[in-house]
Enzyme design. Structure first.
Site, PDB file in Angstrom:
ATOM      1  N   ARG A 139       0.855  -1.191   0.000  1.00 51.90           N
ATOM      2  CA  ARG A 139       0.000   0.000   0.000  1.00 51.90           C
ATOM      3  C   ARG A 139       0.885   1.232   0.000  1.00 51.90           C
ATOM      4  O   ARG A 139       1.779   1.342   0.852  1.00 51.90           O
ATOM      5  CB  ARG A 139      -0.875  -0.062   1.254  1.00 51.90           C
ATOM      6  CG  ARG A 139      -1.840   1.060   1.401  1.00 51.90           C
ATOM      7  CD  ARG A 139      -2.701   0.857   2.629  1.00 51.90           C
ATOM      8  NE  ARG A 139      -2.087   1.392   3.837  1.00 51.90           N
ATOM      9  CZ  ARG A 139      -2.768   1.866   4.877  1.00 51.90           C
ATOM     10  NH1 ARG A 139      -4.086   1.846   4.868  1.00 51.90           N
ATOM     11  NH2 ARG A 139      -2.155   2.331   5.938  1.00 51.90           N
ATOM     12  N   ASP A 153       1.623  -1.051  12.384  1.00 53.65           N
ATOM     13  CA  ASP A 153       1.944  -1.662  11.089  1.00 53.65           C
ATOM     14  C   ASP A 153       2.207  -3.153  11.304  1.00 53.65           C
ATOM     15  O   ASP A 153       3.216  -3.538  11.909  1.00 53.65           O
ATOM     16  CB  ASP A 153       3.173  -0.971  10.485  1.00 53.65           C
ATOM     17  CG  ASP A 153       3.457  -1.471   9.076  1.00 53.65           C
ATOM     18  OD1 ASP A 153       3.598  -2.704   8.898  1.00 53.65           O
ATOM     19  OD2 ASP A 153       3.524  -0.645   8.156  1.00 53.65           O
ATOM     20  N   ASP A 209       5.564  -4.586   9.940  1.00 51.39           N
ATOM     21  CA  ASP A 209       6.724  -4.161  10.734  1.00 51.39           C
ATOM     22  C   ASP A 209       6.753  -4.889  12.076  1.00 51.39           C
ATOM     23  O   ASP A 209       7.815  -5.270  12.570  1.00 51.39           O
ATOM     24  CB  ASP A 209       6.676  -2.651  10.986  1.00 51.39           C
ATOM     25  CG  ASP A 209       7.015  -1.842   9.738  1.00 51.39           C
ATOM     26  OD1 ASP A 209       7.319  -2.449   8.691  1.00 51.39           O
ATOM     27  OD2 ASP A 209       6.958  -0.599   9.810  1.00 51.39           O
TER      28      ASP A 209
HETATM   29  C1  PRP Z   1      -0.847  -3.743   5.145  1.00 51.33           C
HETATM   30  C2  PRP Z   1      -1.775  -4.895   5.472  1.00 51.33           C
HETATM   31  C3  PRP Z   1      -2.717  -4.909   4.292  1.00 51.33           C
HETATM   32  C4  PRP Z   1      -2.841  -3.442   3.964  1.00 51.33           C
HETATM   33  C5  PRP Z   1      -4.149  -2.946   4.509  1.00 51.33           C
HETATM   34  O1  PRP Z   1       0.108  -4.155   4.243  1.00 51.33           O
HETATM   35  O2  PRP Z   1      -1.105  -6.101   5.683  1.00 51.33           O
HETATM   36  O3  PRP Z   1      -2.231  -5.639   3.190  1.00 51.33           O
HETATM   37  O4  PRP Z   1      -1.750  -2.769   4.600  1.00 51.33           O
HETATM   38  O5  PRP Z   1      -4.406  -1.651   4.118  1.00 51.33           O
HETATM   39  P1  PRP Z   1      -5.624  -1.280   3.165  1.00 51.33           P
HETATM   40  O6  PRP Z   1      -6.828  -2.034   3.653  1.00 51.33           O
HETATM   41  O7  PRP Z   1      -5.764   0.200   3.355  1.00 51.33           O
HETATM   42  O8  PRP Z   1      -5.270  -1.637   1.744  1.00 51.33           O
HETATM   43  P2  PRP Z   1       1.285  -3.184   3.743  1.00 51.33           P
HETATM   44  O9  PRP Z   1       0.893  -2.509   2.453  1.00 51.33           O
HETATM   45  O10 PRP Z   1       1.692  -2.293   4.866  1.00 51.33           O
HETATM   46  O11 PRP Z   1       2.452  -4.181   3.347  1.00 51.33           O
HETATM   47  P3  PRP Z   1       3.326  -5.170   4.281  1.00 51.33           P
HETATM   48  O12 PRP Z   1       2.430  -6.317   4.646  1.00 51.33           O
HETATM   49  O13 PRP Z   1       4.434  -5.581   3.365  1.00 51.33           O
HETATM   50  O14 PRP Z   1       3.808  -4.414   5.483  1.00 51.33           O
HETATM   51  N1  URA Z   2      -1.755  -1.608   7.532  1.00 48.46           N
HETATM   52  C1  URA Z   2      -1.302  -1.934   8.776  1.00 48.46           C
HETATM   53  O1  URA Z   2      -0.365  -2.730   8.915  1.00 48.46           O
HETATM   54  N2  URA Z   2      -1.922  -1.374   9.846  1.00 48.46           N
HETATM   55  C2  URA Z   2      -2.959  -0.513   9.724  1.00 48.46           C
HETATM   56  O2  URA Z   2      -3.484  -0.052  10.742  1.00 48.46           O
HETATM   57  C3  URA Z   2      -3.398  -0.181   8.419  1.00 48.46           C
HETATM   58  C4  URA Z   2      -2.776  -0.741   7.351  1.00 48.46           C
END
Ligand code: PRP
Ligand code: URA
Length: 211
Positions: free
Chosen positions: A103, A201, A204
């Protein structure tokens, strides 16, 4: 879209520890793993089965086994990986496909950066794993991806969801067979698109801050 918020004190207990900012990465991974197993029990309530004849040591009897084609589990990288082992523990004969999505933290728009899924998902029951349903952009894109490949029904398992994300996903998948299983429905999104109170997050917290 059918939305199931699994109401169980053990789930709330584990989510409370997961949300706590003082929980370590290793503790977070263990809790996410335990939580998905509890949610998977509810998420697989409609998994397809076929009759199966066996003989016990005492008598012949009719039971059921999972139907073919086998269910497909799709963790959304990165954070969904933290839910894969727990799901496979409950569905050990399932296959796994991978979808990498990120995202954009400014526009909040998702994009696909990796994909390893069967080309033809005709008739497959798919279980999408992603801990966070925030704006819904990532989950909606993932579900569309699977339906374009021929999937007939999709169940998404998320640890936390926001009302905004549930509403957006409900509108986007109208008329399709989609079930959403949540550990909790939180209050709202903040101005940065994070779930409140949420857990921060998820990627993370599972794996460390990505560069
Ligand atoms: C996070 C989470 C979802 C997304 C949710 O992933 O695991 O995939 O954000 O957000 P949304 O509903 O607004 O689309 P992220 O993009 O942070 O990637 P990551 O899992 O690699 O940290
Ligand atoms: N992705 C995350 O990991 N946490 C949030 O709260 C929203 C998007």
């Amino acid at each position: 879209m059918r939305v199931i918020v699994v109401d169980h004190p053990l789930i709330t207990h584990k989510l409370t520890l997961l949300r706590d900012k003082n929980t370590s990465s290793s503790g977070f991974r263990k809790l996410a793993d335990e939580l998905v197993t509890l949610l998977a029990y509810e998420a697989t309530r409609d998994v397809r089965v076929v009759p199966h004849h066996i003989e016990t040591p005492v008598a012949p009897t009719e039971g059921v086994i999972l139907a073919e084609p086998r269910p497909l589990i799709v963790p959304i990288l990165r954070a969904g990986l933290g839910m894969l082992d727990g799901m496979l523990r409950l569905l050990p004969s399932a296959e796994t496909g991978f979808l990498g999505m990120i995202r954009d933290e400014t526009t909040l728009q998702p994009s696909v950066y990796a994909e390893r899924l069967p080309a033809d998902l005709t008739g497959r029951q798919c279980y999408v794993l992603d801990p966070m349903l925030a704006t819904g952009g990532s989950l909606i894109a993932a579900i569309e991806f699977l339906f374009e490949r021929g999937a007939t029904d999709v169940t998404a398992v998320c640890l936390l969801g926001s009302p905004e994300g549930v509403e957006a996903t409900t509108a986007a998948v109208a008329g399709r067979s989609v079930t959403l299983v949540l550990g909790a429905l939180d209050e709202r999104l903040n101005e940065h698109g994070y779930i409140v109170p949420g857990l921060g997050d998820a990627g993370d917290r599972l794996y460390g801050v990505a560069g």
